[in-house]
Write a protein that holds these residues in place. Sequence first.
Motif, PDB file in Angstrom:
ATOM      1  N   CYS A 257       0.842  -1.209   0.000  1.00 46.76           N
ATOM      2  CA  CYS A 257       0.000   0.000   0.000  1.00 46.76           C
ATOM      3  C   CYS A 257       0.871   1.251   0.000  1.00 46.76           C
ATOM      4  CB  CYS A 257      -0.947   0.003   1.192  1.00 46.76           C
ATOM      5  SG  CYS A 257      -2.072  -1.400   1.230  1.00 46.76           S
TER       6      CYS A 257
ATOM      7  N   GLY B 134      -6.076  -1.508  -5.274  1.00 51.65           N
ATOM      8  CA  GLY B 134      -7.326  -1.251  -4.561  1.00 51.65           C
ATOM      9  C   GLY B 134      -7.718  -2.399  -3.648  1.00 51.65           C
TER      10      GLY B 134
ATOM     11  N   GLY C   1      -7.968  -1.952   0.246  1.00 49.90           N
ATOM     12  CA  GLY C   1      -9.223  -2.332   0.904  1.00 49.90           C
ATOM     13  C   GLY C   1      -8.985  -3.245   2.083  1.00 49.90           C
TER      14      GLY C   1
ATOM     15  N   TYR D 207      -8.648   3.003  -8.565  1.00 52.36           N
ATOM     16  CA  TYR D 207      -8.613   1.889  -7.613  1.00 52.36           C
ATOM     17  C   TYR D 207      -9.816   1.842  -6.678  1.00 52.36           C
ATOM     18  CZ  TYR D 207      -6.619   5.391  -4.381  1.00 52.36           C
ATOM     19  OH  TYR D 207      -6.395   6.505  -3.607  1.00 52.36           O
ATOM     20  N   LYS D 208     -10.686   2.848  -6.731  1.00 55.66           N
ATOM     21  CA  LYS D 208     -11.766   2.917  -5.749  1.00 55.66           C
ATOM     22  C   LYS D 208     -12.751   1.763  -5.869  1.00 55.66           C
ATOM     23  CE  LYS D 208     -14.844   6.011  -8.343  1.00 55.66           C
ATOM     24  NZ  LYS D 208     -15.565   7.324  -8.325  1.00 55.66           N
TER      25      LYS D 208
ATOM     26  N   MET E 119     -11.280  -1.301  -4.309  1.00 58.44           N
ATOM     27  CA  MET E 119     -11.128  -1.013  -2.880  1.00 58.44           C
ATOM     28  C   MET E 119     -12.464  -1.183  -2.153  1.00 58.44           C
ATOM     29  SD  MET E 119     -10.110   2.619  -1.081  1.00 58.44           S
ATOM     30  CE  MET E 119     -11.738   3.330  -1.462  1.00 58.44           C
TER      31      MET E 119
END
Length: 290
Positions: free
Chosen positions: A178, A213, A217, A245-246, A249
């Motif tokens: 990350c 993501g 997450g 990437y949302k 995620m």
Amino acid sequence: MIFNQEKLYKNVIGVTFGGKDLHVARIENGAIAKYTHKEINNRESEEAILNEIILTIKTVYNDTVFGIGVGMPSLVDVKEGIVYKPTNIPSWNKVHLKDILEENFKIPTFVNNDANCFALGEKYFGVAKDYDNIAGLTIGTGMGVGIIIDGKLYSGRNAGAGEFCSIPYRDHDYEYYCSTKYFEEKYGIINSVLFSRAQKKDKIALAIYEMFGVDLGNAIKTIMYALDPDAVVIGGRIVDAYDFYKESMFKTIRTFIYPNTLKRIKILKSEEKNISTFGAAALCFENGNV
């Protein structure tokens, strides 16, 4: 808990130093009145770097300033204001930064970890103003998490609370997966190039962000299990690529096992690029002496 809004009208200085980039701002009436950014040679001696910091603070300082707050990429003795071996500053091992700045400016000075300053900035000045229990997750070449509990910053004794980056994950830890450094180490591509390729809908770049993501997450789920916050704020260099990437995620976050938590938690994107410098200034408000 609602903090005293009158504090925001006191003039304070916020300083963040990442080892090369020094950001200094005088905050007046809750806004930046004067700001300067300077690149510093992080290979210089302890004394030379301290002198650069002091001289830069002087460029924004005036007699209306009540306090100085400093965010550093390191463990910090919060009570004594001692900085221990900050990232990317080899000459600094144990620096009594609070004492040095107070001796030079004769006003209260507070020192903390830069991730804690990010969370504090979001609480006082950013997207998390309406929440009392916050995890501020800032991602660049590393990963840091600042924690707000019941409206107050929780640092731990050595500003080490929130070190989720060091929790083992897959075959490394969360920070490995990350952070933007992961793109370089795993795929041999820097974040700015990856972002540019994703904007052009390059399938490989989009797939890399999709996997990122998933990992992010999972990191957020771990934070949720440990802290049960009202909100998680995502900031740092990775914010620009948020749209890439949302989806993966949020898909990963939705596997969290407590449905009521999922209904209530807010995942927010940081909007102010200087929020950590704002947060450093807010250290003065947190400590009650300014």
